[in-house]
Design a protein around this motif. Sequence first.
Motif, PDB file in Angstrom:
ATOM      1  N   SER A 112     -36.681   2.512  57.024  1.00  0.00           N
ATOM      2  CA  SER A 112     -36.533   3.561  57.697  1.00  0.00           C
ATOM      3  C   SER A 112     -36.282   4.757  57.050  1.00  0.00           C
ATOM      4  O   SER A 112     -36.149   4.526  55.761  1.00  0.00           O
ATOM      5  CB  SER A 112     -35.227   3.407  58.519  1.00  0.00           C
ATOM      6  N   SER A 114     -33.661   6.677  56.355  1.00  0.00           N
ATOM      7  CA  SER A 114     -32.357   6.695  55.647  1.00  0.00           C
ATOM      8  C   SER A 114     -32.631   5.715  54.549  1.00  0.00           C
ATOM      9  O   SER A 114     -32.114   6.136  53.414  1.00  0.00           O
ATOM     10  CB  SER A 114     -31.453   6.179  56.601  1.00  0.00           C
ATOM     11  N   GLU A 118     -32.226   6.320  50.493  1.00  0.00           N
ATOM     12  CA  GLU A 118     -31.400   5.796  49.783  1.00  0.00           C
ATOM     13  C   GLU A 118     -32.174   5.228  48.272  1.00  0.00           C
ATOM     14  O   GLU A 118     -31.632   5.634  47.143  1.00  0.00           O
ATOM     15  CB  GLU A 118     -30.787   4.479  50.314  1.00  0.00           C
ATOM     16  N   TYR A 146     -30.069  17.600  56.511  1.00  0.00           N
ATOM     17  CA  TYR A 146     -30.021  16.323  57.179  1.00  0.00           C
ATOM     18  C   TYR A 146     -30.893  15.233  56.356  1.00  0.00           C
ATOM     19  O   TYR A 146     -32.170  15.742  56.274  1.00  0.00           O
ATOM     20  CB  TYR A 146     -30.307  16.165  58.653  1.00  0.00           C
ATOM     21  N   HIS A 147     -30.231  14.217  56.073  1.00  0.00           N
ATOM     22  CA  HIS A 147     -31.106  13.194  55.264  1.00  0.00           C
ATOM     23  C   HIS A 147     -30.905  11.757  55.813  1.00  0.00           C
ATOM     24  O   HIS A 147     -31.686  10.859  55.126  1.00  0.00           O
ATOM     25  CB  HIS A 147     -30.870  13.426  53.660  1.00  0.00           C
ATOM     26  N   GLY A 148     -30.240  11.685  56.797  1.00  0.00           N
ATOM     27  CA  GLY A 148     -30.090  10.062  57.418  1.00  0.00           C
ATOM     28  C   GLY A 148     -28.458   9.740  57.428  1.00  0.00           C
ATOM     29  O   GLY A 148     -27.784  10.449  57.246  1.00  0.00           O
ATOM     30  N   ASP A 149     -28.439   8.875  58.133  1.00  0.00           N
ATOM     31  CA  ASP A 149     -26.993   8.212  58.421  1.00  0.00           C
ATOM     32  C   ASP A 149     -26.336   7.179  57.512  1.00  0.00           C
ATOM     33  O   ASP A 149     -25.282   6.756  57.833  1.00  0.00           O
ATOM     34  CB  ASP A 149     -26.982   7.894  59.962  1.00  0.00           C
ATOM     35  N   THR A 150     -27.048   6.543  56.408  1.00  0.00           N
ATOM     36  CA  THR A 150     -26.518   5.743  55.799  1.00  0.00           C
ATOM     37  C   THR A 150     -25.661   6.249  54.605  1.00  0.00           C
ATOM     38  O   THR A 150     -25.746   7.747  54.604  1.00  0.00           O
ATOM     39  CB  THR A 150     -27.462   4.905  54.887  1.00  0.00           C
ATOM     40  N   ALA A 153     -27.308   8.859  52.139  1.00  0.00           N
ATOM     41  CA  ALA A 153     -28.036   9.847  52.785  1.00  0.00           C
ATOM     42  C   ALA A 153     -27.036  10.932  53.707  1.00  0.00           C
ATOM     43  O   ALA A 153     -26.972  12.022  53.384  1.00  0.00           O
ATOM     44  CB  ALA A 153     -28.947   9.277  53.938  1.00  0.00           C
ATOM     45  N   MET A 154     -25.891  10.351  53.911  1.00  0.00           N
ATOM     46  CA  MET A 154     -24.880  10.998  54.620  1.00  0.00           C
ATOM     47  C   MET A 154     -24.146  11.996  53.759  1.00  0.00           C
ATOM     48  O   MET A 154     -23.844  12.920  53.916  1.00  0.00           O
ATOM     49  CB  MET A 154     -23.796  10.202  55.176  1.00  0.00           C
ATOM     50  N   CYS A 157     -25.982  15.262  53.493  1.00  0.00           N
ATOM     51  CA  CYS A 157     -26.043  16.091  54.854  1.00  0.00           C
ATOM     52  C   CYS A 157     -25.038  17.138  54.583  1.00  0.00           C
ATOM     53  O   CYS A 157     -24.085  17.231  53.817  1.00  0.00           O
ATOM     54  CB  CYS A 157     -25.599  14.958  56.199  1.00  0.00           C
ATOM     55  N   ASP A 247     -37.574  15.522  50.911  1.00  0.00           N
ATOM     56  CA  ASP A 247     -37.549  14.932  52.145  1.00  0.00           C
ATOM     57  C   ASP A 247     -38.232  15.226  53.210  1.00  0.00           C
ATOM     58  O   ASP A 247     -38.112  16.166  54.014  1.00  0.00           O
ATOM     59  CB  ASP A 247     -36.013  14.697  52.618  1.00  0.00           C
TER      60      ASP A 247
END
Length: 428
Positions: A112, A114, A118, A146-150, A153-154, A157, A247
């Motif tokens: 994915s 995110s 990583e 914004y770069h994702g939710d892991t 990545a968070m 953000c 990204d």
Amino acid sequence: MKGHIDTDFDRGHIWHPYTSMRDPLPVYPVARASGVTIELEDGRKLVDGMSSWWAAVHGYNHPVLNHAVTRQLDSMSHVMFGGLTHEPAVKLAGQLIELTPEPLQKVFFSDSGSVSVEVAIKMALQYWQAAGLSRKRRLLTVRSGYHGDTFGAMSVCDPDTGMHSLFTGMLAEQLFAEAPQCGFDAAWNENGIEDLHQKLRQHHEAVAAVIIEPVVQGAGGMRFYSPHYLIRLRELCDEYGVLLIFDEIATGFGRTGKMFALEHAGVVPDIMCVGKALTGGYMTLAATLAADHVADTISSAEPGLFMHGPTFMANPLACSVASASIDLLCSRDWEQEVQDIQGALQDGLSPCSRFSGVHDVRVLGAIGVVELCQPVDMAAVQNFFVERGAWVRPFGRLIYLMPPFIISPSEMVILTRAVRDAVRLIAS
Ligand SMILES: *Cc1c(COP(=O)(O)O)cnc(C)c1O
């Protein structure tokens, strides 16, 4: 009448993105999707204005992509990538190397967007460890990103709209410069990057990499900025000895009018992430591309291994459909398609700027944004759009469109008229 899909069960047991389990917003049961149309279980047909979050650039249920999946299914749906390889991965890696700037020659597949971020962060950290400069382990980025939710990545953000306050103490503390201020078409002014320059001057000995979404900041605010920013950023990264990560997960595969947003600037990063539209929205897959010098440096020092390896790495079904999606995109005049969408968005959305509650209207490629002064009532606006036969999902103060590239002019009119009507209702 109750449909076949048990929405009460859904409400009671299934988490949707960024929702409460106690008081979730309504979700609409979908029966099928085809072309640019999402068909609800009750028979209502919605023109898709979202491409399922940047991904479905060819629309849904495309015969060519369907065929790619079923053909691959006949030979194998998956094998582990440790110690084995296969045609879909080799072919797709070749296409990505061909499509991206020449220095990016090494490909790491992951599940994915995110995760691909990583992986990019890990590459940057392992790079400096291998180079004997392990104190370079922080990331520098800009606000509104914004770069994702892991977790990795968070940590890069936007610190205010992201989740930093929820996870303080658990998130790596990164460095944030002011978001790029110079608009996409605005004349370049060196002040536009002064804050980031200042942070590099001060912290470069501790910074491994700068990570940024080129030209378009997506989920962090749908902001467009001057490609010249990227030209200066590349120069500054070289001057201060810092890697540059782009990204392109949202911007890649034509969305901004170029195959990749970096082409607006002619700038090449050391590491680049792609995802979302990579498979034409069929399934989850992402890739991190690296320049030779990144891979060579990581490989040159002990342990010499790049330490990542997802179970479903380079899944053959996902790689096959991604290959087919890239071929399909290149077989069509996608530049013209995106240009036509840009024109329709400009014509259709610019009247919104006369409403007093509208802060800004902006269009770039197949992305159209109406930024309001106040956040919208999501459930009400969502329902308004569904009633008008449009699938548009606003967030915060933003109502935006990013339709599949195959959308027709009359379908564009349905979308932009629905947005104008909604904006008139909430912001006049
Ligand atoms: C969506 C997105 C991600 C995260 O991708 P997922 O596949 O949702 O993990 C990362 N960066 C950008 C710019 C994105 O738009």
